[in-house]
Design an enzyme around this catalytic site. Structure first.
Site, short mmCIF file in Angstrom:
data_model
loop_
_atom_site.label_atom_id
_atom_site.label_comp_id
_atom_site.label_asym_id
_atom_site.label_seq_id
_atom_site.Cartn_x
_atom_site.Cartn_y
_atom_site.Cartn_z
N ARG A 191 -73.21 70.21 -25.48
CA ARG A 191 -72.57 70.13 -26.72
C ARG A 191 -72.95 70.07 -28.24
O ARG A 191 -71.69 69.61 -29.03
CB ARG A 191 -71.85 68.31 -26.56
N LYS A 231 -60.53 71.79 -19.70
CA LYS A 231 -61.67 72.38 -19.13
C LYS A 231 -61.89 71.85 -18.09
O LYS A 231 -62.33 72.62 -16.86
CB LYS A 231 -62.43 72.64 -19.90
N ARG A 286 -63.25 62.75 -31.64
CA ARG A 286 -63.91 63.73 -30.83
C ARG A 286 -63.42 65.18 -31.07
O ARG A 286 -64.16 65.83 -31.06
CB ARG A 286 -62.49 63.33 -29.62
N ARG A 297 -51.74 60.87 -22.07
CA ARG A 297 -52.25 60.67 -20.23
C ARG A 297 -52.39 59.20 -20.26
O ARG A 297 -52.58 58.34 -21.21
CB ARG A 297 -53.73 61.28 -20.93
N ARG A 320 -57.01 56.48 -21.43
CA ARG A 320 -58.73 55.87 -21.46
C ARG A 320 -58.98 55.49 -22.70
O ARG A 320 -58.24 55.97 -23.44
CB ARG A 320 -59.26 57.05 -20.80
#
Ligand code: AMP
Length: 210
Positions: free
Chosen positions: A88, A13, A166, A127, A155
């Protein structure tokens, strides 16, 4: 043009939203980016949000709605916005309708980026970010060059366990928005989120009739 980008965390996104923002000439409002900037700046808001973000939980609606109200009041957003990572849950979606109504605005469309959960886990857990430049790498697809390999970091919320959590939060709280907006009669366009950035961008634009 007021557009919502839906899709699991890691579906792309952020990247697609930035390209769309350039193509359509309206700003991207990404609540995750706003929150990360607050965490980085060490503000009170950032300190409050960090604990939720690190755990992969949603930050309380009251905090988020204040940020969105502020972003929408900016004159850059007068002609519309691309919402990335917001709303959300159904309560945020209802609040967004009310906020837009106050300034006689309405949503135009919802784009859902479809990527399978396992592909997301692979994308996100590999990542890494260079803390000095902000450059993002992927251990398999775009490995950091030797001179930065030592300093890249993951992260907190990209750790596999947190990513899986998540995804559960997305399925339970955010995915129901697809039905919510369909029931409201809004065009909801499902787009295959796999492939190159350019391919996905073209699919989104053609789904929007551009
Ligand atoms: P994102 O970059 O959109 O995946 O957001 C990163 C994290 O910020 C999320 O896991 C949440 O903790 C928080 N966050 C971002 N946007 C929202 C939102 N609209 N509502 C609640 N929490 C959010």
């Amino acid at each position: 043009m007021h557009l919502i980008l839906l899709g699991a965390p890691g579906a792309g996104k952020g990247t697609q939203g930035s390209h769309l923002s350039d193509r359509l000439g309206v700003p991207k409002i990404a609540t995750g980016d706003i929150l990360r900037a607050a965490v980085h700046a060490g503000t009170e808001l950032g300190r409050e949000a960090k604990q939720y973000m690190d755990a992969g939980e949603l930050v309380p609606d009251s905090v988020i709605l204040g940020l969105v109200r502020e972003a929408l009041a900016d004159k850059a957003a007068r002609g519309g916005a691309i919402f990335d990572g917001f709303p959300r849950n159904v309560s945020q979606a209802e609040s967004l309708n009310a906020i837009l109504q106050e300034s006689e605005r309405t949503l135009d469309a919802v784009v859902v980026l479809d990527v399978a959960d396992e592909a997301i886990v692979e994308r996100m857990s590999g990542r890494r970010t260079d803390p000095e430049t902000g450059q993002v790498y992927h251990l398999t697809h775009n490995p950091p060059p030797a001179e930065v390999a030592e300093r890249v970091v993951q992260r907190e919320d990209d750790r596999e366990e947190t990513v899986r959590h998540r995804l559960e939060v997305y399925a339970a709280q955010t995915a129901p928005l697809i039905d919510f907006y369909e029931a409201a009669g809004l065009p909801v366009r499902r787009v295959d989120g796999t492939g190159s950035i350019e391919q996905v961008q073209e699919r989104i634009l053609s789904a929007l009739g551009h």
